[in-house]
Scaffold this motif. Structure first.
Motif, PDB file in Angstrom:
ATOM      1  N   ASP A  61       0.871  -1.159   0.000  1.00  0.00           N
ATOM      2  CA  ASP A  61       0.000   0.000   0.000  1.00  0.00           C
ATOM      3  C   ASP A  61       0.914   1.217   0.000  1.00  0.00           C
ATOM      4  N   ASN A  67       2.834  -4.629   3.216  1.00  0.00           N
ATOM      5  CA  ASN A  67       2.295  -5.290   2.029  1.00  0.00           C
ATOM      6  C   ASN A  67       0.814  -5.613   2.207  1.00  0.00           C
ATOM      7  N   VAL A  68       0.122  -5.771   1.090  1.00  0.00           N
ATOM      8  CA  VAL A  68      -1.329  -5.946   1.112  1.00  0.00           C
ATOM      9  C   VAL A  68      -1.760  -7.250   1.779  1.00  0.00           C
ATOM     10  N   LEU A  73      -5.688  -7.403   3.407  1.00  0.00           N
ATOM     11  CA  LEU A  73      -6.551  -7.017   2.285  1.00  0.00           C
ATOM     12  C   LEU A  73      -6.880  -8.194   1.367  1.00  0.00           C
ATOM     13  N   LEU A  91     -10.051  -3.239   0.173  1.00  0.00           N
ATOM     14  CA  LEU A  91      -9.253  -2.036   0.357  1.00  0.00           C
ATOM     15  C   LEU A  91      -9.606  -1.469   1.719  1.00  0.00           C
ATOM     16  N   THR A  92      -8.783  -0.561   2.204  1.00  0.00           N
ATOM     17  CA  THR A  92      -9.043  -0.018   3.534  1.00  0.00           C
ATOM     18  C   THR A  92     -10.312   0.825   3.582  1.00  0.00           C
ATOM     19  N   LEU A 102      -3.938  -1.078  -6.995  1.00  0.00           N
ATOM     20  CA  LEU A 102      -3.520  -2.225  -6.189  1.00  0.00           C
ATOM     21  C   LEU A 102      -3.984  -3.567  -6.741  1.00  0.00           C
TER      22      LEU A 102
END
Length: 145
Positions: A61, A67-68, A73, A91-92, A102
């Motif tokens: 991110d 890391n995602v 995520l 996603l956040t 992303l």
């Protein structure tokens, strides 16, 4: 319609699209999908899940140096016998400014692995992402920031 009127109309359309992408109201969140890879042919051995996860961990991110995968995520990784992969990620927030980037980065990272066919990464919004989804490593990193 004059050129100036056309330009204003285009600006208004672009502004409306931007505002819609940034909205976090009760409307349906936008759908984001990304694709990479191609069908596997001939004899092949499908990639190991751990290799897929390690590839995903190369995607960060841009606003949070985590890391995602460790951010929590990645919700689901489905791998078919033909090597094709479907990944559900979140996603956040629905208005996340990197929503269109992303998922493609995840698809491209997974596409570099031997034994992977077509990849589809789909952004899902349910369940909503929360801090509870962070890995232990991510929690420790956030404490250091």
């Amino acid at each position: 319609m004059t050129n100036t009127e056309k330009e204003l109309e285009n600006i208004n359309e672009n502004e409306a699209q931007l505002l819609q992408a940034m909205s976090v109201d009760d409307e349906e969140p936008p759908v984001y999908k990304a694709y990479a890879g191609k069908e596997l042919e001939g004899d092949f051995v499908i990639a190991k899940t751990i290799d897929i996860i390690e590839a995903i961990k190369t995607v960060f991110d841009p606003e949070i140096p985590i890391n995602v995968y460790d951010l929590g995520l990645i919700y689901k990784i489905n791998q078919e016998e033909n090597g094709n992969i479907h990944i559900d990620m979140s996603l956040t927030a629905p208005g996340c400014p990197v929503a269109g980037v992303l998922p493609q980065q995840v698809a491209d990272a997974v596409g570099t692995i031997e034994g992977v066919g077509k990849i589809e990464v789909e952004v899902v919004w349910e369940p909503a992402w929360t801090l509870e989804r962070l890995s232990e490593e991510a929690r420790m990193m956030l404490e250091m920031l």
